[in-house]
Scaffold this motif. Structure first.
Motif, PDB file in Angstrom:
ATOM      1  N   THR A   1       0.954  -1.261  -0.122  1.00 29.53           N
ATOM      2  CA  THR A   1      -0.059  -0.035   0.037  1.00 29.53           C
ATOM      3  C   THR A   1       0.892   1.410  -0.009  1.00 29.53           C
ATOM      4  O   THR A   1       0.280   2.477   0.079  1.00 29.53           O
ATOM      5  CB  THR A   1      -0.916  -0.142   1.057  1.00 29.53           C
ATOM      6  OG1 THR A   1      -0.098  -0.024   2.310  1.00 29.53           O
ATOM      7  CG2 THR A   1      -1.912  -1.344   1.166  1.00 29.53           C
TER       8      THR A   1
ATOM      9  N   ARG B   1       2.984   4.426  -1.050  1.00 27.90           N
ATOM     10  CA  ARG B   1       2.697   5.323  -2.381  1.00 27.90           C
ATOM     11  C   ARG B   1       3.969   6.344  -2.342  1.00 27.90           C
ATOM     12  O   ARG B   1       4.347   6.655  -3.492  1.00 27.90           O
ATOM     13  CB  ARG B   1       1.560   6.057  -2.196  1.00 27.90           C
ATOM     14  CG  ARG B   1       0.295   5.283  -2.496  1.00 27.90           C
ATOM     15  CD  ARG B   1       0.393   4.572  -3.959  1.00 27.90           C
ATOM     16  NE  ARG B   1      -0.660   3.739  -4.120  1.00 27.90           N
ATOM     17  CZ  ARG B   1      -0.631   2.360  -4.003  1.00 27.90           C
ATOM     18  NH1 ARG B   1       0.732   1.767  -4.041  1.00 27.90           N
ATOM     19  NH2 ARG B   1      -1.569   1.682  -4.346  1.00 27.90           N
TER      20      ARG B   1
ATOM     21  N   ARG C   1      -0.127   2.978  -8.933  1.00 33.58           N
ATOM     22  CA  ARG C   1      -0.967   1.822  -8.384  1.00 33.58           C
ATOM     23  C   ARG C   1      -0.527   0.565  -9.151  1.00 33.58           C
ATOM     24  O   ARG C   1      -0.235  -0.313  -8.443  1.00 33.58           O
ATOM     25  CB  ARG C   1      -2.530   2.177  -8.658  1.00 33.58           C
ATOM     26  CG  ARG C   1      -3.133   0.611  -8.654  1.00 33.58           C
ATOM     27  CD  ARG C   1      -4.853   1.046  -8.882  1.00 33.58           C
ATOM     28  NE  ARG C   1      -5.017   1.686 -10.124  1.00 33.58           N
ATOM     29  CZ  ARG C   1      -5.172   1.045 -11.266  1.00 33.58           C
ATOM     30  NH1 ARG C   1      -5.099  -0.157 -11.327  1.00 33.58           N
ATOM     31  NH2 ARG C   1      -5.486   1.710 -12.458  1.00 33.58           N
TER      32      ARG C   1
ATOM     33  N   SER D   1       0.954  -4.707 -10.771  1.00 33.73           N
ATOM     34  CA  SER D   1       0.256  -4.189  -9.665  1.00 33.73           C
ATOM     35  C   SER D   1       1.316  -4.176  -8.330  1.00 33.73           C
ATOM     36  O   SER D   1       1.917  -5.099  -8.419  1.00 33.73           O
ATOM     37  CB  SER D   1      -0.828  -4.996  -9.202  1.00 33.73           C
ATOM     38  OG  SER D   1      -1.329  -4.386  -7.984  1.00 33.73           O
TER      39      SER D   1
END
Length: 562
Positions: A318, A320, A384, A460
């Motif tokens: 998760t 970023r 993402r 991903s």
């Protein structure tokens, strides 16, 4: 001990190292004698067609990798012989594995931990045997050569994978996913009393709880235990000037090196470097102690190490904001209590300069500056997912070898993406390990639409291998695929012009494209000396006009989905 179970090193004069043929035959015999302890076999083939072997030691006879992973057993990995001229790890590993087989208490101490090892990694170099390539080294009598059969240094090849050998390593490492790795070496450099010095995964670069654990818990315990075993150890002696007196810096081991590669997989890595000027017997004994020390710590702290690795992988799914480049903080050194020899300077007798030497009769001990802070100096906003056109198969293969999960587009489509425009590249003027490595790159992040094809790959970042994907696909990463030249073709504009025709057409372009005209006026003001060069003038107009723009030119061909 049965005479036939002694290693070639133990049978000799303590200044000899095993040959590749002796080593493999010895392990095969040992595995046949102790099949419930040792599994040993071929895991791949080198560039010269030589088999590469690996072995697994298990206290309860479980060798099945799928079961070991399913049961969450800790894995300790010992890699040897990447530089065959630095062979003490090869010989020490043989004795350690033999002791597992013959000493029930030693085997039982492993508990559930699996001991994975490569007995001799650079098999090509090990066959290139002489006594001349290690210029400053004290023994052994004969040894292998650093380069492999393609004259490449395998400890620069872990991410670019120019060699079949590196591909074997990538796939083996990914399949076993070790918790701790020790890759054995011998050092060049300054003179000092220590026989053993240690490179470790740089803690800031390893990051998070795992990095803090390495720095604050594991390293102090290992240094303490090595001293108790009679082999005081210091960090790898990487002087910030010409000798250790002025301080030493941690080695920032980027992913081209074994420990830097291990960090991409959230594995704690060690690269023990015994001192070249110490007798081979001492280097052997200290290496055996170092591997034992790291293994013992791993067995005792396996649950915590595994938990920290799981946490790092989960956090990456998760994340970023990703650091992709680190630099030494010169303003914030710590200290290390160092034992050294007096550095002396005297006129050279072969040239008109002053030479450095060390006086072993004049030793000292004091705190020296230890530069071990490496904060990130480049952080990127990660997407993402990345999209990689299938045409870049060399990149896709390396991602696959490292367990990166990808899906493929099921139809042609146009997508809104972000991408990097490459504004400039500064490359080394000479070949480095088979490549013209890009030392510096200036980028501009843009957005737009791109046409993608059925079969293109989507990566991903919601996966365990997110760190590997980010550091390899972000161009500013220390050892990204871009820096190694995997995308060099996009740096070339493919079409050109004839000046006598384009001279008139350039006027039309300046008339019809106001943005081009504004850019050209600024360029003229900044570069008046170039206005007398027709090529410079027309090149600028041709490169910046909209009419003849080539979208692929200097556009980094890995796209980002927000």
């Amino acid at each position: 001990m049965q005479n036939e179970l002694r290693t070639p090193y133990e049978k000799g004069n303590q200044n000899q190292t095993t040959t590749w043929a002796e080593c493999i035959a010895w392990y095969e015999d040992l595995a046949a004698r102790y099949p419930a302890v040792l599994s040993f076999g071929v895991v791949g083939t080198s560039d010269a067609g030589v088999p590469i072997h690996a072995g697994v030691v298990s206290a309860d006879g479980v060798f099945d990798r799928a079961r070991i992973k399913r049961e969450g057993r800790p894995v300790f990995f010992n890699n040897n012989g990447i530089h065959p001229g630095e062979p003490e790890g090869v010989d020490a590993c043989m004795a350690l594995v033999r002791d597992f087989c013959t000493d029930p208490a030693r085997l039982a101490a492993l508990g559930k931990t699996v001991f994975l090892f490569v007995p001799m990694y650079n098999v090509d170099g090990s066959l290139n045997r002489a006594d001349t390539s290690r210029v400053n080294q004290d023994g052994p009598e004969q040894f292998g050569f650093r380069g492999n059969s393609r004259h490449l240094d395998l400890n620069r090849d872990f991410v670019k994978c120019d060699t079949l050998t590196a591909r074997v390593f990538n796939e083996l490492f990914t399949a076993w996913d070790p918790d701790v790795m020790v890759d054995t070496h011998t050092s060049n450099g300054a003179d000092y009393p220590y026989t053993m010095t240690l490179i470790h995964t740089q803690a800031d670069k390893l990051g998070g709880g795992l990095g803090a654990f390495l720095r604050d818990t594991m390293l102090p315990k290992m240094f303490s235990d090595m001293a108790a075993r009679g082999w005081p150890t210091c960090p790898y002696v990487n002087p910030v000037k010409d000798c250790p007196d002025h301080g030493i810096a941690e080695f920032l081991e980027t992913p081209r090196f074994s420990t830097g590669y291990a960090a991409l997989h959230h594995t704690i890595g060690f690269m023990p470097e015994t001192h070249m000027l110490k007798p081979f017997a001492d280097r052997y004994q200290s290496m055996r102690a170092l591997v034992d020390t790291a293994l013992e710590f791993t067995v005792q702290n396996a649950q915590q190490i595994q938990a920290l690795r799981r946490a790092a992988k989960e956090e990456g799914k998760t994340r970023r904001e990703w650091p992709v480049h680190w630099a030494m903080d010169e303003a914030k050194p710590s200290t290390f209590r160092f034992k050294g020899y007096a550095a002396k300077y005297s006129p050279s007798v072969i040239g008109n300069y002053t030479r450095l030497s060390y006086d072993r009769n004049e030793s000292w001990e004091r705190d020296i500056a230890y530069f071990n802070s490496f904060p990130a100096d480049v952080t990127v906003k990660a997407p993402r997912a990345y999209v990689i056109p299938q045409a870049w198969r060399e990149v896709i293969e390396r991602l696959q070898w490292n367990g990166v999960q990808m899906t493929r587009l099921d139809a042609d489509q146009t997508m809104d993406v972000e991408y990097y425009q490459i504004n400039s590249v500064n490359s080394r003027a000479h070949a480095y390990e088979g490549h013209m490595f890009h030392d510096e790159v200036e980028l501009e992040r843009r957005s737009g639409k791109v046409a993608l094809r059925k079969g293109d790959y989507v990566v991903s970042l919601d996966q365990d291998q997110a760190r590997y994907a980010v550091e390899m696909l972000e161009p500013q990463g220390h050892d990204s695929f871009f820096r190694w030249g995997f995308f060099n073709s996009v740096l070339e504009k493919k079409e050109a012009y004839s000046d006598y025709v384009f001279e008139d057409h350039a006027l039309e372009l300046l008339r019809d494209e106001p943005e081009l005209k504004a850019k050209f006026e600024k360029w003229k003001e900044a570069n008046p000396e170039q206005l007398s060069d027709q090529g410079k003038v027309l090149d600028f107009i041709f490169a910046n006009c909209r009419r003849y723009h080539e979208p692929e030119w200097s556009r980094y061909p890995v796209f980002m989905l927000a």
